[in-house]
Scaffold this motif. Structure first.
Motif, PDB file in Angstrom:
ATOM      1  N   ILE A  91      62.891  26.311  11.899  1.00 40.28           N
ATOM      2  CA  ILE A  91      64.261  26.139  10.514  1.00 40.28           C
ATOM      3  C   ILE A  91      64.226  24.753   9.930  1.00 40.28           C
ATOM      4  O   ILE A  91      64.680  23.532  11.223  1.00 40.28           O
ATOM      5  CB  ILE A  91      65.235  26.665  10.035  1.00 40.28           C
ATOM      6  N   LYS A  92      62.538  23.819   8.465  1.00 39.04           N
ATOM      7  CA  LYS A  92      62.714  22.734   8.461  1.00 39.04           C
ATOM      8  C   LYS A  92      63.561  22.345   7.628  1.00 39.04           C
ATOM      9  O   LYS A  92      63.578  21.226   7.714  1.00 39.04           O
ATOM     10  CB  LYS A  92      61.245  22.883   8.351  1.00 39.04           C
ATOM     11  N   ALA A  93      64.366  22.598   6.472  1.00 34.61           N
ATOM     12  CA  ALA A  93      65.234  22.639   5.793  1.00 34.61           C
ATOM     13  C   ALA A  93      66.372  23.822   5.334  1.00 34.61           C
ATOM     14  O   ALA A  93      65.609  24.650   5.371  1.00 34.61           O
ATOM     15  CB  ALA A  93      65.069  21.494   4.937  1.00 34.61           C
ATOM     16  N   CYS A  94      67.646  23.247   5.223  1.00 32.60           N
ATOM     17  CA  CYS A  94      68.123  24.573   4.281  1.00 32.60           C
ATOM     18  C   CYS A  94      68.750  23.797   3.366  1.00 32.60           C
ATOM     19  O   CYS A  94      69.727  22.673   3.649  1.00 32.60           O
ATOM     20  CB  CYS A  94      69.537  25.302   5.583  1.00 32.60           C
ATOM     21  N   VAL A  95      69.215  24.630   2.425  1.00 41.08           N
ATOM     22  CA  VAL A  95      69.700  23.721   1.312  1.00 41.08           C
ATOM     23  C   VAL A  95      70.160  24.380   0.553  1.00 41.08           C
ATOM     24  O   VAL A  95      70.078  25.588   0.451  1.00 41.08           O
ATOM     25  CB  VAL A  95      69.378  23.005   0.476  1.00 41.08           C
ATOM     26  N   TYR A  96      72.199  24.652  -0.078  1.00 42.10           N
ATOM     27  CA  TYR A  96      73.107  25.877  -0.295  1.00 42.10           C
ATOM     28  C   TYR A  96      73.740  24.855  -2.137  1.00 42.10           C
ATOM     29  O   TYR A  96      73.764  23.218  -1.989  1.00 42.10           O
ATOM     30  CB  TYR A  96      73.734  26.090  -0.048  1.00 42.10           C
ATOM     31  N   ARG A  97      73.683  26.034  -3.113  1.00 49.44           N
ATOM     32  CA  ARG A  97      74.505  25.341  -4.264  1.00 49.44           C
ATOM     33  C   ARG A  97      75.304  26.338  -4.237  1.00 49.44           C
ATOM     34  O   ARG A  97      74.757  27.600  -4.476  1.00 49.44           O
ATOM     35  CB  ARG A  97      73.592  25.410  -4.785  1.00 49.44           C
ATOM     36  N   GLU A  98      76.242  25.803  -5.985  1.00 47.58           N
ATOM     37  CA  GLU A  98      77.142  27.333  -6.056  1.00 47.58           C
ATOM     38  C   GLU A  98      77.257  26.898  -7.134  1.00 47.58           C
ATOM     39  O   GLU A  98      77.520  25.995  -7.340  1.00 47.58           O
ATOM     40  CB  GLU A  98      78.129  27.237  -5.185  1.00 47.58           C
ATOM     41  N   ASP A  99      76.547  28.552  -7.927  1.00 48.07           N
ATOM     42  CA  ASP A  99      77.099  28.177  -9.311  1.00 48.07           C
ATOM     43  C   ASP A  99      77.846  29.681 -10.397  1.00 48.07           C
ATOM     44  O   ASP A  99      78.513  30.228  -9.409  1.00 48.07           O
ATOM     45  CB  ASP A  99      75.644  27.764 -10.177  1.00 48.07           C
ATOM     46  N   ASP A 100      78.042  29.689 -11.966  1.00 48.86           N
ATOM     47  CA  ASP A 100      78.644  31.151 -12.237  1.00 48.86           C
ATOM     48  C   ASP A 100      77.912  32.584 -11.433  1.00 48.86           C
ATOM     49  O   ASP A 100      78.409  33.448 -11.574  1.00 48.86           O
ATOM     50  CB  ASP A 100      78.425  30.828 -14.002  1.00 48.86           C
ATOM     51  N   SER A 101      76.905  32.040 -11.273  1.00 50.15           N
ATOM     52  CA  SER A 101      76.695  33.455 -10.721  1.00 50.15           C
ATOM     53  C   SER A 101      76.421  33.774  -9.061  1.00 50.15           C
ATOM     54  O   SER A 101      75.643  34.599  -8.495  1.00 50.15           O
ATOM     55  CB  SER A 101      74.541  33.312 -11.026  1.00 50.15           C
ATOM     56  N   GLY A 102      77.042  32.627  -8.616  1.00 51.56           N
ATOM     57  CA  GLY A 102      77.045  33.002  -6.480  1.00 51.56           C
ATOM     58  C   GLY A 102      76.925  31.827  -6.229  1.00 51.56           C
ATOM     59  O   GLY A 102      76.330  31.212  -6.563  1.00 51.56           O
ATOM     60  N   GLY A 103      76.484  32.459  -5.357  1.00 50.14           N
ATOM     61  CA  GLY A 103      76.107  31.164  -3.758  1.00 50.14           C
ATOM     62  C   GLY A 103      74.747  31.475  -3.553  1.00 50.14           C
ATOM     63  O   GLY A 103      74.004  32.833  -3.722  1.00 50.14           O
ATOM     64  N   HIS A 104      73.819  30.642  -3.513  1.00 42.89           N
ATOM     65  CA  HIS A 104      72.666  30.780  -3.041  1.00 42.89           C
ATOM     66  C   HIS A 104      72.254  29.491  -2.143  1.00 42.89           C
ATOM     67  O   HIS A 104      72.676  28.774  -1.782  1.00 42.89           O
ATOM     68  CB  HIS A 104      71.514  29.765  -3.976  1.00 42.89           C
ATOM     69  N   VAL A 105      71.016  30.075  -1.091  1.00 36.36           N
ATOM     70  CA  VAL A 105      70.452  28.864  -0.054  1.00 36.36           C
ATOM     71  C   VAL A 105      68.914  29.349  -0.072  1.00 36.36           C
ATOM     72  O   VAL A 105      67.982  30.650   0.050  1.00 36.36           O
ATOM     73  CB  VAL A 105      71.086  29.898   1.479  1.00 36.36           C
ATOM     74  N   THR A 106      68.581  28.119   0.546  1.00 38.41           N
ATOM     75  CA  THR A 106      66.752  27.897  -0.167  1.00 38.41           C
ATOM     76  C   THR A 106      66.657  27.470   1.585  1.00 38.41           C
ATOM     77  O   THR A 106      66.957  26.395   1.920  1.00 38.41           O
ATOM     78  CB  THR A 106      66.324  26.627  -0.813  1.00 38.41           C
ATOM     79  N   LEU A 107      65.599  28.340   2.298  1.00 34.36           N
ATOM     80  CA  LEU A 107      65.293  28.010   3.676  1.00 34.36           C
ATOM     81  C   LEU A 107      63.912  27.736   3.700  1.00 34.36           C
ATOM     82  O   LEU A 107      62.628  28.150   3.148  1.00 34.36           O
ATOM     83  CB  LEU A 107      65.745  28.980   4.863  1.00 34.36           C
ATOM     84  N   TYR A 108      63.557  26.566   4.231  1.00 38.37           N
ATOM     85  CA  TYR A 108      62.170  26.194   4.338  1.00 38.37           C
ATOM     86  C   TYR A 108      61.534  26.228   5.679  1.00 38.37           C
ATOM     87  O   TYR A 108      62.267  25.953   6.526  1.00 38.37           O
ATOM     88  CB  TYR A 108      61.811  24.602   4.255  1.00 38.37           C
ATOM     89  N   SER A 109      61.016  27.368   5.692  1.00 37.51           N
ATOM     90  CA  SER A 109      60.218  28.168   7.346  1.00 37.51           C
ATOM     91  C   SER A 109      58.520  27.048   7.618  1.00 37.51           C
ATOM     92  O   SER A 109      58.401  26.931   6.477  1.00 37.51           O
ATOM     93  CB  SER A 109      60.606  29.362   7.310  1.00 37.51           C
ATOM     94  N   GLY A 110      58.466  26.918   8.687  1.00 41.08           N
ATOM     95  CA  GLY A 110      57.408  26.348   9.140  1.00 41.08           C
ATOM     96  C   GLY A 110      56.949  26.592  10.933  1.00 41.08           C
ATOM     97  O   GLY A 110      57.913  27.632  11.416  1.00 41.08           O
ATOM     98  N   ARG A 111      56.081  25.982  11.789  1.00 39.17           N
ATOM     99  CA  ARG A 111      55.704  26.275  12.962  1.00 39.17           C
ATOM    100  C   ARG A 111      57.047  25.242  13.458  1.00 39.17           C
ATOM    101  O   ARG A 111      57.748  24.675  12.927  1.00 39.17           O
ATOM    102  CB  ARG A 111      53.972  26.044  12.985  1.00 39.17           C
ATOM    103  N   MET A 112      56.572  26.049  14.618  1.00 39.77           N
ATOM    104  CA  MET A 112      57.328  25.078  15.559  1.00 39.77           C
ATOM    105  C   MET A 112      57.503  23.252  15.826  1.00 39.77           C
ATOM    106  O   MET A 112      58.361  22.161  15.967  1.00 39.77           O
ATOM    107  CB  MET A 112      57.818  25.374  16.966  1.00 39.77           C
ATOM    108  N   HIS A 113      56.652  22.739  14.991  1.00 39.85           N
ATOM    109  CA  HIS A 113      56.643  21.388  15.349  1.00 39.85           C
ATOM    110  C   HIS A 113      56.903  21.178  14.033  1.00 39.85           C
ATOM    111  O   HIS A 113      56.942  21.734  13.180  1.00 39.85           O
ATOM    112  CB  HIS A 113      55.235  20.834  15.631  1.00 39.85           C
TER     113      HIS A 113
END
Length: 284
Positions: A91-113
């Motif tokens: 997991i290279k980054a995890c970003v979240y936000r909340e709005d009227d439609s609920g919660g949202h999470v974005t995961l950026y995934s890649g290789r181990m390095h």
């Protein structure tokens, strides 16, 4: 290129399970605790995996030394998900936000390095709190689709009290995939990935292939949860990173990957990217 990219797939295969039936809620606490103590690793962790049709599933059930109220409070809101998932080296980054439609999470995934987010895979999830009472916690992240034809992602945490000082916790996940991905996975696990094993056994032999991969990554996410619960403070990232790495080394046949120095260097660089992305999300 597609076959080589399968080394990134473990971190992308993320969702929910239980053995029979697959999407049942947790069984009664006493019965589950007895099963964990009888069949689990060190009588504390029970790891399961399964393939059914085009769906792969995995779970960790655990007895944890936290009163349920403490555990439930620690896992309130979206922010803990990013702190937990970020510890996984894929997991290279995890970003979240909340709005009227609920919660949202974005995961950026890649290789181990080390990888910056722009060179990683992006998966978008809906955050859902299904239950939060004095006797049950159930939260999940749901993703419609991902790279390589994968779809129907779900990451899920459930917990119930066991006694005054302990809780039962389940971390589970599943994903569905298409024929091309399934064929490429089989090729990978028959060649470059043939040495990789999981935690459970079948006919006296360690689980391998896709189920082995699911078990390894279920355990990595569970150990990330454990490291977070031990050090949940906002300024405890380096403590959590070092603890997660130490916990994985308890299972070297399955989980040993990167030296501590390289892992820490990668994650601190990736954390800087995550902070920038989170600031952008917060500013709209």
């Amino acid at each position: 290129m597609f076959i080589r990219s399968l080394s990134a797939l473990p971190c992308l295969l993320v969702t929910s399970l239980w053995a029979t039936p697959l999407h049942a809620t947790m069984p009664p606490a006493a019965a589950l605790a007895e099963t964990i103590q009888r069949e689990g690793l060190a009588s504390r962790l029970l790891i399961r995996s399964e393939e059914q049709g085009d769906t792969a599933r995995g779970s960790v059930d655990a007895i944890v030394d936290y009163p349920f109220a403490v555990l439930s409070t620690a896992l309130t809101g979206i922010d803990p998900w990013c702190e937990i998932t970020f510890l996984h080296f894929n997991i290279k980054a995890c970003v979240y936000r909340e709005d009227d439609s609920g919660g949202h999470v974005t995961l950026y995934s890649g290789r181990m390095h080390y990888q910056p987010p722009e060179k990683s895979f992006r998966n978008d999830y809906l955050f859902r709190e299904e239950a939060r009472t004095d006797t049950r916690l159930a939260v999940s992240m749901l993703g419609a689709d991902g790279p390589f034809g994968t779809r129907d992602y779900e990451i899920r945490i459930e917990a119930v009290p066991l006694d005054a000082q302990r809780s039962l916790l389940r971390l589970s996940y599943s994903v569905s995939y298409g024929l091309i991905t399934r064929t490429a996975q089989r090729l990978y696990f028959a060649t470059a990935g043939r040495h990789r094993i999981g935690f459970s056994t079948e006919d006296g032999k360690p689980i391998r292939g896709l189920r082995g991969m699911m078990e390894r990554n279920t355990m990595r996410f569970y150990l990330a949860l454990q490291a977070y619960l031990e050090s949940p403070a906002d300024d405890a990232l380096e403590t959590r990173l070092a603890r997660w790495h130490a916990l994985t080394l308890k299972y070297p046949d399955q989980l040993k990957e990167l030296p501590l120095e390289e892992y820490l260097d990668n994650k601190m660089r990736e954390r800087a990217h995550q902070q920038t992305l989170q600031q952008d999300a917060d500013s709209g």
